[in-house]
Design an enzyme around this catalytic site. Structure first.
Site: not given
Length: 351
Positions: A341-342
């Site tokens: 996600h990052c």
């Protein structure tokens, strides 16, 4: 403060869609910074490309790269895992680092779903921790210019990983990050809320406390609690009372139970386990199953060669019955202090 927002995205009818809304593409910034994965950079390319392969099966993947040499290397790595290169595009937007969730564009949609805009927040590498960050800071403006999109530039620091959206007016964030003096020390909590509401097109901000141990972002929400629909969150909890994450995650769980949506409804809370501590070179890493990425056809979940991997995958699969949930080993990637996600930022599709 009111005059400041006369032409805000919200007042122009724009809002930030939830991650599960249909994507046109997923944006990434190709990893190249050795200092982010000291001694391990070469080991992350296989799982990183497996991630791209999975996402590209249902949407375009658009990758920021520094030069033609990087593009050629990326293509060779993607070919090794059998990724569909016809769905992968490269853009010569030079970057300092790979964390596109935080330095990439925040894409907004108009109320009728026919127009797209970009917010280019200020970016200072999580409070100035990892200079230089000048290239990362201008990526959203470059992308908006390339695609001729409406651009908004609030002059404050904000990172995509610090905010979570239900697509129905609610933003979830943490005080540990957004109220940290290394971000916007000149702004009060209520002033920061006003920026979030006006530039993301939302109705309310709900605040949790601390992020997990080892998170160098000062507590990003995408490592602890994620919306999976308008009224449901997945939130990580630690089962071992002696673990240093136990109390802070219990505090966040209790806070979630007290929260209410704008219609007065309580949140539907689903607990997600934490993996056993992931330690590398005496450093506890911010390993969390909450750092999953929701793509059009799949949900990609970081796994850690842990007994809880399969449990977490099953829980997340139940939350997304219309998508295939895929676990990809993130044991090496998490040495960079972030996961899928990052590394990614979604671009919504025009309706």
């Amino acid at each position: 403060m009111m005059n400041l927002f006369n032409d805000s995205p919200k007042r122009s009818g724009y809002a930030f869609p939830p991650e599960w809304a249909q994507h046109e593409a997923t944006w990434l910034s190709w990893p190249h910074k050795e200092a982010s994965w000291p001694g391990k950079l070469e080991t992350i390319y296989t799982p990183y490309c497996q991630f791209i392969k999975a996402v590209a099966e249902g949407e375009k993947v658009r990758i920021n790269i520094n030069n033609e040499e990087t593009r050629a290397f990326a293509v060779s790595e993607l070919e090794k895992v059998g990724a569909d290169l016809s769905n992968i595009e490269f853009y010569f937007n030079a970057t300092n680092d790979a964390w596109c969730r935080d330095h990439g564009p925040a894409f907004l949609l108009s109320a009728d779903g026919k127009d797209k805009a970009v917010v280019d927040w200020g970016y200072n590498a999580w409070g100035g921790k990892y200079p230089p960050f000048d290239l990362d800071d201008v990526v959203p403006t470059k992308i908006a210019s390339h695609f001729n999109l409406q651009l908004y530039t609030p002059d404050i620091v904000m990172e995509g990983g610090s905010v979570e959206f239900n697509g129905a007016g609610t933003i979830l964030t943490t005080t540990a990050c957004l109220l940290n003096e290394n971000r916007n020390p000149h702004l009060s909590k209520s002033e920061i809320e006003q920026y979030l509401l006006e530039y993301y097109g939302a109705e309310q901000v709900l605040w949790l406390g601390d992020g997990i141990v080892g998170d160098d972002t000062d507590g990003h929400i995408d490592d602890i609690t994620r919306f999976v629909n308008e009224n449901t969150v997945l939130t990580v909890v630690e089962s071992n009372p002696l673990d240093e994450n136990y109390i802070l995650l219990q505090e966040n769980l209790n806070a979630l139970k007290e929260m209410r949506l704008p219609n007065g409804e309580a949140l539907n809370i689903i607990k997600l386990p934490m993996p056993s501590p992931v330690i590398h070179e005496d450093t506890r890493l911010p390993a969390s199953y909450a750092n999953f990425y929701i793509a059009n056809k799949v949900v990609v979940v970081p796994t850690f060669r842990d007994v809880n991997d399969s449990i977490a995958l099953e829980i997340i699969q139940q939350a997304f019955p219309d998508r295939a949930v895929i676990g990809i080993d993130s044991t090496d990637i998490i040495w960079g202090l972030g996961s899928f996600h990052c590394l990614s930022q979604q671009e919504p599709a025009i309706q």
